[in-house]
Scaffold this motif. Structure first.
Motif, PDB file in Angstrom:
ATOM      1  N   THR A   2      92.193   2.288  97.638  1.00 35.66           N
ATOM      2  CA  THR A   2      91.861   1.262  96.663  1.00 35.66           C
ATOM      3  C   THR A   2      90.393   1.344  96.294  1.00 35.66           C
ATOM      4  O   THR A   2      89.527   1.452  97.163  1.00 35.66           O
ATOM      5  N   ALA A   3      90.107   1.316  94.993  1.00 33.84           N
ATOM      6  CA  ALA A   3      88.725   1.383  94.535  1.00 33.84           C
ATOM      7  C   ALA A   3      87.996   0.094  94.864  1.00 33.84           C
ATOM      8  O   ALA A   3      88.575  -0.992  94.874  1.00 33.84           O
ATOM      9  N   ASP A 226      89.910  14.230  86.636  1.00 37.30           N
ATOM     10  CA  ASP A 226      90.158  14.197  88.075  1.00 37.30           C
ATOM     11  C   ASP A 226      89.572  15.370  88.848  1.00 37.30           C
ATOM     12  O   ASP A 226      89.699  15.418  90.069  1.00 37.30           O
ATOM     13  N   ALA A 248      93.252   8.192  91.501  1.00 39.91           N
ATOM     14  CA  ALA A 248      93.071   8.239  92.955  1.00 39.91           C
ATOM     15  C   ALA A 248      93.166   9.645  93.525  1.00 39.91           C
ATOM     16  O   ALA A 248      92.660   9.902  94.614  1.00 39.91           O
ATOM     17  N   ASN A 249      93.819  10.567  92.804  1.00 39.59           N
ATOM     18  CA  ASN A 249      93.955  11.932  93.310  1.00 39.59           C
ATOM     19  C   ASN A 249      92.709  12.777  93.089  1.00 39.59           C
ATOM     20  O   ASN A 249      92.661  13.933  93.504  1.00 39.59           O
ATOM     21  N   LYS A 255      84.835  10.954  92.544  1.00 39.08           N
ATOM     22  CA  LYS A 255      84.931   9.494  92.606  1.00 39.08           C
ATOM     23  C   LYS A 255      83.549   8.876  92.809  1.00 39.08           C
ATOM     24  O   LYS A 255      83.210   7.851  92.194  1.00 39.08           O
ATOM     25  N   SER A 267      93.471   3.021  91.791  1.00 39.13           N
ATOM     26  CA  SER A 267      94.131   3.066  93.099  1.00 39.13           C
ATOM     27  C   SER A 267      95.401   3.909  93.040  1.00 39.13           C
ATOM     28  O   SER A 267      95.932   4.293  94.079  1.00 39.13           O
ATOM     29  N   GLU A 269      97.601   7.375  91.408  1.00 37.95           N
ATOM     30  CA  GLU A 269      97.299   8.774  91.130  1.00 37.95           C
ATOM     31  C   GLU A 269      97.774   9.199  89.737  1.00 37.95           C
ATOM     32  O   GLU A 269      98.686   8.598  89.160  1.00 37.95           O
ATOM     33  N   GLY A 273      97.628   6.346  87.511  1.00 37.48           N
ATOM     34  CA  GLY A 273      96.225   5.949  87.610  1.00 37.48           C
ATOM     35  C   GLY A 273      95.600   5.770  86.233  1.00 37.48           C
ATOM     36  O   GLY A 273      94.785   4.871  86.021  1.00 37.48           O
TER      37      GLY A 273
END
Length: 288
Positions: A2-3, A226, A248-249, A255, A267, A269, A273
């Motif tokens: 989770t961000a 990403d 998230a991936n 990040k 949060s 992928e 995402g």
């Protein structure tokens, strides 16, 4: 994962302090394109709603323009059908703008890139041959992804390493050579792929030119990616001024860069995402 809440601008006051998003630029693989070259229906729905509200949906990818045309035609997202995807960046450098029912080359930009590349390609290819030899001296099995004619056409001489760790180390070596020799080149890494290219190209400069051509201020552009080859549009040190996000991936280093630029780290992928990001930053209901 989770961000942190600091990169989740869900409060209206925080979101309203900046101009509204007028264009969303997305990488493909790992961002809206899933394994098996599939785009989730949730992504299509979210982008369709953005397009209906006048937000331009565009791509910024290393995939070729022809691949993108076929992909979006298959999903009914191209200019000849719904017009959801309104412009393309292919091979991390060339721009194609939606006009009528097709994507037309942005000639002034694309022609200038190709003219420079005539002289830059031998330098870039030679540097990557040196990088291959450096890898061999380290005991690594590294080879070219494509033959010289294909690398020339796409503007991306690329080495394939055995894993991402080797790729990261070799990319650093290539960057050191560029800096020491003051070469007009740049380098990046996409997992285990290491690339060299025109320093005036790359996703960030191409996206900035696309925004200029479409009359959209950079601060109203949301860039989502990403992988390491998305750095030039996501890293705040490049000073393009885009708003940024990542699924998230994404690699942890990416990040951290997005967070450093007050960007959004989803949060979920890949495609989900991206849908989450659209919901959080444009206030579209991403649960539908």
């Amino acid at each position: 994962m989770t961000a942190p809440s600091s990169v989740r601008p869900t409060a209206a006051s925080e979101a309203d302090s900046r101009p509204p998003i007028a264009m969303i630029a997305m990488d493909l693989d790992g961002t809206i394109l899933e394994a098996g070259e599939m785009i989730r229906p949730e992504v299509i729905a979210a982008l369709g709603e953005l397009a209906a509200r006048g937000v331009r949906c565009v791509t910024a990818t290393g995939r070729r323009a022809d691949f993108q045309r076929d992909l979006f035609a298959r999903y009914g997202m191209d200019m000849a059908s719904t017009g959801i995807i309104q412009a393309l960046i292919g091979d991390e450098r060339e721009i194609f703008l939606g006009t009528g029912d097709r994507y037309e080359p942005h000639a002034s930009w694309n022609d200038a890139l190709r003219a420079r590349w005539v002289d830059l390609f031998p330098i870039a290819w030679g540097l990557m041959e040196e990088a291959r030899d450096e890898a061999a001296a380290r005991g690594w099995e590294v080879g070219f992804l494509q033959p010289p004619d294909v690398a020339y056409e796409r503007g991306l001489p690329t080495l394939v390493c055995e894993d991402a760790s080797q790729g990261s180390s070799l990319c650093l070596w290539v960057q050191e050579q560029i800096d020491q020799r003051d070469l007009p080149l740049a380098t990046n890494r996409n997992i285990r792929l290491v690339q060299a290219f025109d320093a005036q190209a790359g996703k960030g400069p191409a996206l900035a030119e696309m925004a200029r051509a479409l009359g959209i201020p950079n601060e109203q552009v949301l860039a989502i990616g990403d992988s390491s080859n998305d750095y030039t549009m996501l890293d705040p040190r490049f000073n393009h001024g885009f708003r940024t996000a990542t699924p998230a991936n994404a690699e942890e280093e990416l990040k951290q860069l997005v967070r450093a630029g007050n960007g959004y780290v989803a949060s979920a992928e890949a495609g989900l995402g991206t849908v989450e990001t659209i919901g959080a930053l444009t206030f579209i209901d991403s649960r539908r």
